[in-house]
Structures are given as C-alpha cells and as structure tokens.
Scaffold this motif. Structure first.
Motif, short mmCIF file in Angstrom:
data_model
loop_
_atom_site.label_atom_id
_atom_site.label_comp_id
_atom_site.label_asym_id
_atom_site.label_seq_id
_atom_site.Cartn_x
_atom_site.Cartn_y
_atom_site.Cartn_z
N GLN A 1 112.72 51.66 35.64
CA GLN A 1 111.61 51.36 36.53
C GLN A 1 110.32 52.01 36.04
N LYS A 2 110.41 53.27 35.66
CA LYS A 2 109.22 53.99 35.20
C LYS A 2 108.67 53.37 33.93
N ARG A 3 109.57 53.01 33.00
CA ARG A 3 109.12 52.44 31.73
C ARG A 3 108.43 51.09 31.95
N VAL A 4 109.00 50.28 32.84
CA VAL A 4 108.39 48.98 33.12
C VAL A 4 107.02 49.16 33.76
N LEU A 5 106.92 50.04 34.73
CA LEU A 5 105.66 50.23 35.44
C LEU A 5 104.58 50.83 34.54
N GLU A 6 105.00 51.61 33.54
CA GLU A 6 104.03 52.25 32.66
C GLU A 6 103.77 51.45 31.38
N SER A 7 104.52 50.36 31.18
CA SER A 7 104.36 49.58 29.96
C SER A 7 103.00 48.88 29.95
N GLU A 8 102.53 48.58 28.75
CA GLU A 8 101.23 47.93 28.59
C GLU A 8 101.25 46.53 29.20
N TYR A 9 100.25 46.24 30.02
CA TYR A 9 100.08 44.90 30.58
C TYR A 9 99.07 44.20 29.68
N ARG A 10 99.56 43.26 28.89
CA ARG A 10 98.72 42.62 27.88
C ARG A 10 98.12 41.33 28.43
N VAL A 11 96.83 41.18 28.29
CA VAL A 11 96.15 39.95 28.69
C VAL A 11 95.71 39.22 27.43
N ASN A 12 96.20 38.01 27.26
CA ASN A 12 95.87 37.21 26.08
C ASN A 12 95.60 35.78 26.53
N ILE A 13 94.50 35.60 27.25
CA ILE A 13 94.15 34.27 27.76
C ILE A 13 93.89 33.35 26.57
N ASN A 14 94.78 32.35 26.39
CA ASN A 14 94.71 31.55 25.16
C ASN A 14 94.14 30.16 25.36
N SER A 15 93.69 29.86 26.57
CA SER A 15 93.14 28.53 26.79
C SER A 15 92.30 28.52 28.06
N LEU A 16 91.18 27.81 28.01
CA LEU A 16 90.37 27.63 29.21
C LEU A 16 90.90 26.39 29.92
N ARG A 17 91.67 26.60 30.97
CA ARG A 17 92.34 25.52 31.65
C ARG A 17 91.64 25.18 32.96
N PRO A 18 91.80 23.95 33.47
CA PRO A 18 91.24 23.62 34.78
C PRO A 18 91.86 24.48 35.88
N VAL A 19 91.12 24.64 36.94
CA VAL A 19 91.64 25.39 38.09
C VAL A 19 92.63 24.51 38.84
#
Length: 222
Positions: free
Chosen positions: A21-39
């Motif tokens: 649980q601790k490792r998951v909560l402390e793991s890096e949250y990576r944001v890699n938005i790879n496309s501009l998509r419609p809403v």
C-alpha cells in the motif's frame, strides 16, 4: 530490461500488505497526455480492461503508436481493422494514421502498481466501442484470462477507482469491458478476465465513496 512480475498474488480475501500500500501510494504518478481528444459528453462509467501487450508502460505506448495492430485499433472502425492491419503489414502505416495514433485508455497501471495517465480526465477515449463518449478507461498490464493481477495492481486499481468516484459522484458505475460489450451485442473478449479481482476493486471503491458521503452529510449537519 523489463520488470519482473511480482511472485506474490493477492487472493479474493487476502489482506493487502502495508508495504505494498505504501509503495503504491508513494509511486510516481506519470502524466503523459499523448493526444488532444474531444471532450466526452458525460461520465457514466469507469471501465476496467486488461492490456496484454508487453510488460511495461513503454511497450503499451509503442504498441498503440507504432504497430499496425495498435494504430488500426485507435484510428480505424472495428469492421475495417482486420483488412487494414493486413494492408499495413505489407505496405507500412500511412503517416496520416500514425500521426493520429494514441493510447486509448485514460489510465494504465503497470505490474508494480504505478499509474500513467494518457488522456485528460474529461477527454473521449477509444477503449470501449459505443461507450467512449460516456466512460473513463482504466487498463492493467497483463492477460488476466490466464494470470492473476499483482497485489500492487489491485491496490492501485482500488485507489484510482475510488478517486474517480470521488471526482464524478455516485451516479458513476464501475464496469468490466465485457459488461459493456455484452450490452452492445458484441463478442465477449474475456476483458479484464476471470483472474482479475473486479468485484473486490468495485466493492472497495464504492464503499469508500459511501463512507465519504456519510461523513460529508454528518459534517453538514454539524
């Protein structure tokens, strides 16, 4: 070098260790938005998937942006995918299709429980034909028709689904990909698969939302 899959798999009722649980909560949250998509129009579902290509996030990204099968999946209508893949394997992927390719899920969870976000929260993905305008796609790496999710993946899925319910409210339903394929009269794919702990993830996230709503109501009364 590809990461090794954790040897320990959590069962339907086994507790998830505090270290995981601790490792998951402390793991890096990576944001890699790879496309501009419609809403997308609305948010009615969080859809859980398996993604059986490779063993890491890089493998997933390469599949959908560099291979005939992956690029066709996100740029061509389902009825034309098979013939298109055959053509592209012979002649290559046209640049105009390659330029439009993207990872179709909003979130992908690797075997160590690390989360990568590939689409904006409110963007329309391409993960569930017929429901993309109303759903968020969450995929775990692995083929859960034949293998179990790691305990880190299970816990990361629980936390992510909880957070999405907190964000979008109690009208949102957590579904298997196959649930919506069945509703759309499509062939069942075993997605996310019989070894994926769907019910446990769903119950944990929905209980967390219920408890939060009760606590918020009590605070309002005070």
């Amino acid at each position: 070098m590809r990461p090794k899959r954790e040897s320990r798999k959590v069962g339907d009722s086994d507790p998830i260790g505090e270290e995981i649980q601790k490792r998951v909560l402390e793991s890096e949250y990576r944001v890699n938005i790879n496309s501009l998509r419609p809403v997308r129009q609305t948010t009615k579902y969080v859809v859980l998937h398996r993604i059986g290509v490779g063993r890491c996030i890089t493998d997933v990204e390469r599949f959908f942006t560099e291979t005939p099968e992956g690029v066709a999946t996100v740029t061509v209508r389902p009825q034309r995918i098979s013939e298109t893949v055959k053509k592209w394997k012979l002649h290559g992927i046209p640049e105009r299709y390659r330029a439009r390719a993207f990872v179709p899920y909003h979130f992908v969870i690797d075997i160590n429980g690390a989360v990568t976000q590939f689409l904006d929260y409110d963007a329309r993905g391409a993960h569930c034909y017929g429901f993309n305008s109303h759903s968020i796609g969450v995929a775990c790496i692995g083929d859960f028709r034949i293998e179990r999710a790691t305990d880190a993946q299970m816990y990361a899925s629980m936390v992510l689904c909880r957070d999405l319910l907190f964000k979008y409210g109690d009208t949102v339903r957590i579904k298997r990909h196959d649930d919506l394929r069945r509703a759309n009269n499509q062939r069942i794919k075993g997605c996310p698969g019989r070894h994926f702990p769907f019910e446990r993830i769903k119950k944990w996230a929905e209980t967390a939302l219920k408890n939060k709503m009760q606590l918020d109501a009590e605070r309002t009364k005070d």
